[in-house]
Design a protein around this motif. Structure first.
Motif, PDB file in Angstrom:
ATOM      1  N   LEU A   1       0.824  -1.177  -0.022  1.00  0.00           N
ATOM      2  CA  LEU A   1       0.116  -0.010  -0.063  1.00  0.00           C
ATOM      3  C   LEU A   1       0.891   1.239   0.235  1.00  0.00           C
ATOM      4  CD1 LEU A   1      -2.539   1.337   0.204  1.00  0.00           C
ATOM      5  CD2 LEU A   1      -2.547   1.333   2.877  1.00  0.00           C
ATOM      6  N   VAL A   2       0.713   1.953  -0.938  1.00  0.00           N
ATOM      7  CA  VAL A   2       1.398   3.593  -1.071  1.00  0.00           C
ATOM      8  C   VAL A   2       0.497   4.685  -1.413  1.00  0.00           C
ATOM      9  CG1 VAL A   2       1.886   3.083  -3.674  1.00  0.00           C
ATOM     10  CG2 VAL A   2       3.446   4.381  -2.142  1.00  0.00           C
ATOM     11  N   GLN A   3       0.781   6.029  -0.982  1.00  0.00           N
ATOM     12  CA  GLN A   3       0.107   6.949  -1.262  1.00  0.00           C
ATOM     13  C   GLN A   3       0.423   7.178  -2.683  1.00  0.00           C
ATOM     14  OE1 GLN A   3       0.799   9.953   1.841  1.00  0.00           O
ATOM     15  NE2 GLN A   3      -0.972   9.067   2.989  1.00  0.00           N
ATOM     16  N   ALA A   4      -0.667   8.032  -3.143  1.00  0.00           N
ATOM     17  CA  ALA A   4      -0.458   8.610  -4.835  1.00  0.00           C
ATOM     18  C   ALA A   4       0.802   9.520  -4.833  1.00  0.00           C
ATOM     19  CB  ALA A   4      -1.496   9.538  -5.187  1.00  0.00           C
ATOM     20  N   GLY A   5       1.555   9.417  -5.825  1.00  0.00           N
ATOM     21  CA  GLY A   5       2.911   9.967  -5.773  1.00  0.00           C
ATOM     22  C   GLY A   5       3.947   9.263  -5.334  1.00  0.00           C
ATOM     23  N   GLY A   6       3.693   8.081  -4.455  1.00  0.00           N
ATOM     24  CA  GLY A   6       4.948   7.390  -4.094  1.00  0.00           C
ATOM     25  C   GLY A   6       5.470   6.407  -5.031  1.00  0.00           C
TER      26      GLY A   6
END
Length: 122
Positions: A11-16
């Motif tokens: 799981l990663v945030q947008a832009g990551g």
């Protein structure tokens, strides 16, 4: 027979960023090309990127060009997918696959891994 095992999803945030790995074993010396594909819920599996076993040829889907980079380490029998500037629409199960004979980059793959989940939150 060739066995493929993916890892590195999460799981990663947008832009990551995330880096996926695909470890190959078995008759991998006969492989012509390695590829990454993905399948989002309710959608068909789609091509993401491919690399020849010699590494002199790469191909990318337009949707990931400039953000994703495919590479390989033949000494480790491993192919990587570096994913930068991730977007929510990149959320999918990512599969590694190998093509055992000369063919087009986006079709004709013979062996597949079990997949690794990538989730990008907005």
């Amino acid at each position: 027979q060739v066995q493929l095992v993916e890892s590195g999803g999460g799981l990663v945030q947008a832009g990551g960023s995330l880096r996926l790995s695909c470890a190959a074993s078995g008759r991998i010396f006969s492989s012509y090309r390695m590829g990454w594909f993905r399948q989002a819920p309710g959608k068909e599996r789609e091509f993401v990127a491919a690399i020849s076993w010699s590494g002199d040829s790469t191909n990318y889907a337009d949707s990931v060009k400039g953000r994703f980079t495919i590479s390989r380490d033949n000494a480790k029998n491993t192919v990587y997918l570096q994913m930068n500037s991730l977007k929510p629409e990149d959320t999918a199960v990512y599969y590694c696959a190998t093509q055992m004979r000369v063919g087009l980059p986006r079709t004709g793959y013979d062996y597949w891994g079990q997949g690794t989940q990538v989730t990008v939150s907005s």
